[in-house]
Design a protein around this motif. Structure first.
Motif, short mmCIF file in Angstrom:
data_model
loop_
_atom_site.label_atom_id
_atom_site.label_comp_id
_atom_site.label_asym_id
_atom_site.label_seq_id
_atom_site.Cartn_x
_atom_site.Cartn_y
_atom_site.Cartn_z
N UNK A 1 -3.23 -17.74 -5.25
CA UNK A 1 -2.03 -17.01 -5.65
C UNK A 1 -2.33 -16.08 -6.83
N UNK A 2 -3.16 -16.53 -7.76
CA UNK A 2 -3.55 -15.67 -8.89
C UNK A 2 -4.29 -14.45 -8.38
N UNK A 3 -5.18 -14.65 -7.41
CA UNK A 3 -5.94 -13.54 -6.85
C UNK A 3 -5.02 -12.58 -6.11
N UNK A 4 -4.00 -13.13 -5.46
CA UNK A 4 -3.04 -12.28 -4.75
C UNK A 4 -2.35 -11.34 -5.73
N UNK A 5 -1.81 -11.89 -6.82
CA UNK A 5 -1.10 -11.05 -7.79
C UNK A 5 -2.05 -10.09 -8.51
N UNK A 6 -3.28 -10.52 -8.73
CA UNK A 6 -4.27 -9.62 -9.32
C UNK A 6 -4.53 -8.45 -8.38
N UNK A 7 -4.54 -8.73 -7.08
CA UNK A 7 -4.75 -7.67 -6.10
C UNK A 7 -3.66 -6.63 -6.12
N UNK A 8 -2.43 -7.05 -6.45
CA UNK A 8 -1.33 -6.09 -6.53
C UNK A 8 -1.56 -5.09 -7.65
N UNK A 9 -2.31 -5.48 -8.67
CA UNK A 9 -2.56 -4.61 -9.81
C UNK A 9 -3.77 -3.70 -9.59
N UNK A 10 -4.66 -4.11 -8.70
CA UNK A 10 -5.94 -3.41 -8.57
C UNK A 10 -5.79 -1.96 -8.15
N UNK A 11 -4.99 -1.73 -7.11
CA UNK A 11 -4.90 -0.38 -6.55
C UNK A 11 -3.42 -0.05 -6.33
N UNK A 12 -2.87 0.84 -7.12
CA UNK A 12 -1.46 1.21 -6.93
C UNK A 12 -1.26 1.92 -5.60
N UNK A 13 -0.02 1.95 -5.14
CA UNK A 13 0.28 2.61 -3.89
C UNK A 13 -0.13 4.08 -3.94
N UNK A 14 -0.74 4.53 -2.88
CA UNK A 14 -1.20 5.91 -2.77
C UNK A 14 -0.09 6.76 -2.17
N UNK A 15 0.45 7.73 -2.91
CA UNK A 15 1.54 8.55 -2.37
C UNK A 15 1.11 9.40 -1.19
N UNK A 16 -0.21 9.52 -0.98
CA UNK A 16 -0.71 10.33 0.13
C UNK A 16 -1.07 9.50 1.36
N UNK A 17 -0.57 8.27 1.42
CA UNK A 17 -0.85 7.43 2.59
C UNK A 17 -0.35 8.09 3.86
N UNK A 18 -1.05 7.82 4.94
CA UNK A 18 -0.57 8.29 6.24
C UNK A 18 0.59 7.42 6.69
N UNK A 19 1.56 8.04 7.32
CA UNK A 19 2.76 7.32 7.73
C UNK A 19 2.45 6.30 8.81
N UNK A 20 1.71 6.69 9.82
CA UNK A 20 1.36 5.80 10.92
C UNK A 20 -0.15 5.77 11.06
N UNK A 21 -0.70 4.59 11.23
CA UNK A 21 -2.14 4.46 11.20
C UNK A 21 -2.80 4.30 12.55
N UNK A 22 -4.08 4.03 12.49
CA UNK A 22 -4.91 3.63 13.62
C UNK A 22 -5.33 4.79 14.51
N UNK A 23 -5.59 5.96 13.95
CA UNK A 23 -6.26 6.99 14.70
C UNK A 23 -7.31 7.62 13.79
N UNK A 24 -8.04 8.58 14.28
CA UNK A 24 -9.16 9.11 13.52
C UNK A 24 -8.73 9.70 12.18
#
Length: 335
Positions: free
Chosen positions: A304-327
């Motif tokens: 659980x500690x590692x889980x919450x630490x993971x939330x801090x590691x990389x903030x959400x990327x505003x440039x994420x693709x809306x739908x995934x799984x293609x090239x």
């Protein structure tokens, strides 16, 4: 139970249904659902810098995290592997997944008391059907299992042709049919033993094999669309069976997504031997050698500690693709 028998001689009593993967988009909301509503625990959490060579996180090269959730150690309890891809904002969920059935009175009470009504599909005296933040359906039965037994009783998937699927899973993969809970429209399959007593039969490596989570296949009589948010089910077996299973599937002309390979080797553990298959409807199946997997699937007290630490590691990327799984969603194409 011997791990030296051939696939043809094996009764499959030394195999275990380990877990099912789910792609998620909001780790904190998902964690609250699985822990606060369903009453599961975070068993393990890992952060990866790049895509898995066995495509555990889907067809992505980007960083991702894996969170294992369940009611106890994976050697005795079924788990859900919650995979989060940092570069993907959402997925298209198809009609391949049906539900997970859990017997847990406290989970029913939690859902009725704390879950937002928009996530409740059906509520009656005996059960309640709810959805996770990403839309995965859970059927909660208002009964408890015997102490020490796994509340997760069934994973249900849709198939286009039940007869074809039965042949694949029983003749080729040696699963057994639960005749008492099957009919012409659906079938329940299992590995190991079905007993009415409180027996604790284990493999040589220590995996519990009696009264496991069942796999239900439901015929929907039309093609299966797995979308981009599809999952993968995983089974343990003696490592000598991995290549034997691969040979049988190859001989029958069915798809092998990833030939037998070694994976992992983290934290000083030996690498796990795996093979990834695709059934007639494209449902993914992983078989992993139990001998080394047993060493790495124990619950981590710091998960659980590692889980919450993971939330801090990389903030959400505003440039994420809306739908995934293609090239276009692969990390190498974004750079």
């Amino acid at each position: 139970m011997s791990s030296e028998t051939s696939l043809q001689e094996s009764t499959s009593d030394d195999r275990r249904f380990l877990h099912f993967t789910m792609k998620i988009t909001d780790r904190l909301a998902t964690k609250k659902f699985f822990c606060n509503i369903l009453g599961m625990k975070i068993l393990r959490h890992e952060e990866m810098d790049s895509g898995c060579s066995a495509r555990c996180n889907g067809d992505f090269d980007s960083p991702w995290s894996k969170t294992m959730a369940g009611y106890g150690n994976e050697n005795s309890f079924f788990a859900l592997e919650l995979n989060y891809n940092y570069d993907v904002q959402g997925y298209e969920y198809g009609n391949d997944f049906s539900s997970v059935t859990i017997y847990n009175r406290q989970a029913v009470s939690n859902a009725r008391q704390y879950l937002d009504k928009k996530f409740i599909e059906i509520d009656n005296k005996q059960s309640i059907t709810i959805h996770s933040p990403d839309g995965h359906r859970f059927i909660l039965i208002d009964e408890d299992v015997q102490p020490g037994d796994d509340p997760v009783r069934c994973l249900s998937l849709n198939v286009s042709n039940l007869k074809t699927s039965i042949d694949y899973y029983t003749r080729l993969l040696k699963m057994k049919i639960n005749e008492n809970e099957s009919n012409d429209n659906h079938i329940k399959l299992y590995y190991g033993l079905k007993t009415t007593q409180q027996s604790k039969v284990k493999t040589k490596s220590g995996f519990l094999v009696d009264n496991q989570c069942q796999l239900e296949l439901i015929e929907v009589k039309h093609s299966i669309d797995r979308g981009t948010g599809y999952g993968r089910k995983a089974f343990s077996c003696p490592k000598n069976d991995v290549e034997l299973i691969e040979n049988v599937i190859e001989k029958e002309g069915h798809d092998i997504l990833i030939p037998a390979m070694e994976l992992g080797g983290f934290l000083g553990f030996n690498k796990e031997k795996i093979v990834i298959l695709s059934d007639p409807d494209g449902h993914e199946i992983c078989f992993v050698g139990e001998e080394n997997y047993f060493k790495g699937c124990e619950a981590d007290p710091d998960a659980e500690k590692k889980f919450y630490k993971g939330l801090e590691n990389k903030p959400d990327d505003p440039n994420k693709y809306l739908i995934g799984e293609d090239k276009s969603t692969k990390q190498q194409d974004k750079q």
